[in-house]
Design a protein around this motif. Structure first.
Motif, PDB file in Angstrom:
ATOM      1  N   ASP A   1     -22.065 -14.255  -7.298  1.00 40.80           N
ATOM      2  CA  ASP A   1     -23.043 -15.272  -7.735  1.00 40.80           C
ATOM      3  C   ASP A   1     -22.354 -16.346  -8.579  1.00 40.80           C
ATOM      4  OD1 ASP A   1     -25.290 -14.150  -6.511  1.00 40.80           O
ATOM      5  OD2 ASP A   1     -25.775 -12.921  -8.261  1.00 40.80           O
TER       6      ASP A   1
ATOM      7  N   ILE B   1     -20.319 -18.612  -6.377  1.00 40.54           N
ATOM      8  CA  ILE B   1     -21.235 -19.503  -5.639  1.00 40.54           C
ATOM      9  C   ILE B   1     -21.700 -20.635  -6.549  1.00 40.54           C
ATOM     10  CG2 ILE B   1     -23.571 -19.642  -4.657  1.00 40.54           C
ATOM     11  CD1 ILE B   1     -23.040 -16.827  -3.438  1.00 40.54           C
TER      12      ILE B   1
ATOM     13  N   PHE C   1     -23.823 -23.622   4.166  1.00 44.64           N
ATOM     14  CA  PHE C   1     -23.631 -22.212   3.803  1.00 44.64           C
ATOM     15  C   PHE C   1     -22.337 -21.667   4.395  1.00 44.64           C
ATOM     16  CE2 PHE C   1     -28.305 -22.426   3.054  1.00 44.64           C
ATOM     17  CZ  PHE C   1     -28.249 -22.141   1.702  1.00 44.64           C
TER      18      PHE C   1
ATOM     19  N   LEU D   1     -19.621 -22.951   2.073  1.00 45.16           N
ATOM     20  CA  LEU D   1     -19.727 -22.211   0.819  1.00 45.16           C
ATOM     21  C   LEU D   1     -19.162 -20.801   0.978  1.00 45.16           C
ATOM     22  CD1 LEU D   1     -20.763 -22.091  -2.109  1.00 45.16           C
ATOM     23  CD2 LEU D   1     -23.004 -21.429  -1.190  1.00 45.16           C
ATOM     24  N   ALA D   2     -19.522 -20.159   2.079  1.00 43.71           N
ATOM     25  CA  ALA D   2     -19.042 -18.794   2.336  1.00 43.71           C
ATOM     26  C   ALA D   2     -17.522 -18.746   2.404  1.00 43.71           C
ATOM     27  CB  ALA D   2     -19.659 -18.272   3.628  1.00 43.71           C
TER      28      ALA D   2
ATOM     29  N   SER E   1     -17.300 -14.889   1.348  1.00 42.14           N
ATOM     30  CA  SER E   1     -18.479 -14.114   1.726  1.00 42.14           C
ATOM     31  C   SER E   1     -18.971 -14.616   3.077  1.00 42.14           C
ATOM     32  CB  SER E   1     -19.563 -14.282   0.660  1.00 42.14           C
ATOM     33  OG  SER E   1     -20.676 -13.465   0.935  1.00 42.14           O
TER      34      SER E   1
ATOM     35  N   SER F   1     -25.116 -14.146   3.559  1.00 41.50           N
ATOM     36  CA  SER F   1     -25.150 -13.635   2.190  1.00 41.50           C
ATOM     37  C   SER F   1     -25.274 -14.780   1.194  1.00 41.50           C
ATOM     38  CB  SER F   1     -23.884 -12.832   1.897  1.00 41.50           C
ATOM     39  OG  SER F   1     -23.846 -12.449   0.544  1.00 41.50           O
ATOM     40  N   CYS F   2     -24.526 -15.856   1.426  1.00 43.74           N
ATOM     41  CA  CYS F   2     -24.608 -17.020   0.537  1.00 43.74           C
ATOM     42  C   CYS F   2     -26.006 -17.616   0.553  1.00 43.74           C
ATOM     43  CB  CYS F   2     -23.575 -18.069   0.940  1.00 43.74           C
ATOM     44  SG  CYS F   2     -21.895 -17.621   0.466  1.00 43.74           S
TER      45      CYS F   2
ATOM     46  N   ARG G   1     -28.341 -15.380  -1.443  1.00 43.83           N
ATOM     47  CA  ARG G   1     -28.049 -15.445  -2.875  1.00 43.83           C
ATOM     48  C   ARG G   1     -28.472 -16.788  -3.474  1.00 43.83           C
ATOM     49  NH1 ARG G   1     -24.149 -11.840  -5.269  1.00 43.83           N
ATOM     50  NH2 ARG G   1     -23.774 -10.057  -3.895  1.00 43.83           N
ATOM     51  N   VAL G   2     -28.195 -17.885  -2.790  1.00 36.40           N
ATOM     52  CA  VAL G   2     -28.586 -19.202  -3.296  1.00 36.40           C
ATOM     53  C   VAL G   2     -30.109 -19.293  -3.389  1.00 36.40           C
ATOM     54  CG1 VAL G   2     -28.635 -21.681  -2.759  1.00 36.40           C
ATOM     55  CG2 VAL G   2     -26.488 -20.408  -2.577  1.00 36.40           C
TER      56      VAL G   2
END
Length: 150
Positions: free
Chosen positions: A5, A8, A20, A23-24, A29, A33-34, A37-38
């Motif tokens: 987290d 991220i 995403f 970001l991953a 990740s 999952s991202c 979580r976001v």
């Protein structure tokens, strides 16, 4: 909140327009999952807003002034009144209630010294609960990094 987290959030604080998938890749990740979580971080109120930081100079706001304010009386209703007034003042970009010699610290963004003078006369001198204030004109923004997730 775990380490993923935090990674991220750190990445989003640098650039919240990442897909995403991007970001991953940055945080090690999966995109799914991202995304989960976001969304949870938004739902939980950890992510307050997705905004664009705009250079005040692009809108002619060439002067940034740091203002410390001491109130005359610290009654709750008068403090709340001052907070409301600062929230409503378009010149005030940030306002903090603080400990120490001052009661509040303001960041004021205006076009020039004349506009700051108008702010002072209309927002500070007219407030009977403002005992005194001090202003410091910013000469150079050395660092501006709105990040907390480390």
């Amino acid at each position: 909140m775990d380490d993923l987290d935090r990674r991220i959030l750190k990445a989003l604080q640098k650039n919240n327009r990442l897909s995403f998938a991007e970001l991953a890749e940055l945080v090690g990740s999966s995109a799914a999952s991202c995304m989960r979580r976001v969304n949870k971080l938004r739902l939980d109120g950890v992510i307050l807003a997705d905004i664009s930081l705009v250079d005040p100079k692009a809108f002619g706001k060439l002067l940034t002034v740091v203002v410390t304010v001491e109130l005359d009386r610290e009654r709750l209703d008068l403090v709340d009144e001052f907070k409301r007034a600062m929230r409503a003042a378009k010149e005030v970009t940030q306002c903090y209630m603080v400990t120490g010699d001052a009661d509040f610290v303001l960041l004021v963004s205006v076009e020039d010294v004349e506009a700051f003078d108008v702010f002072v006369k209309t927002k500070l001198y007219t407030n009977p609960n403002v005992r005194k204030f001090r202003s410091m004109i910013s000469l150079d923004r050395v660092k501006f990094e709105p990040r907390v997730a480390e």
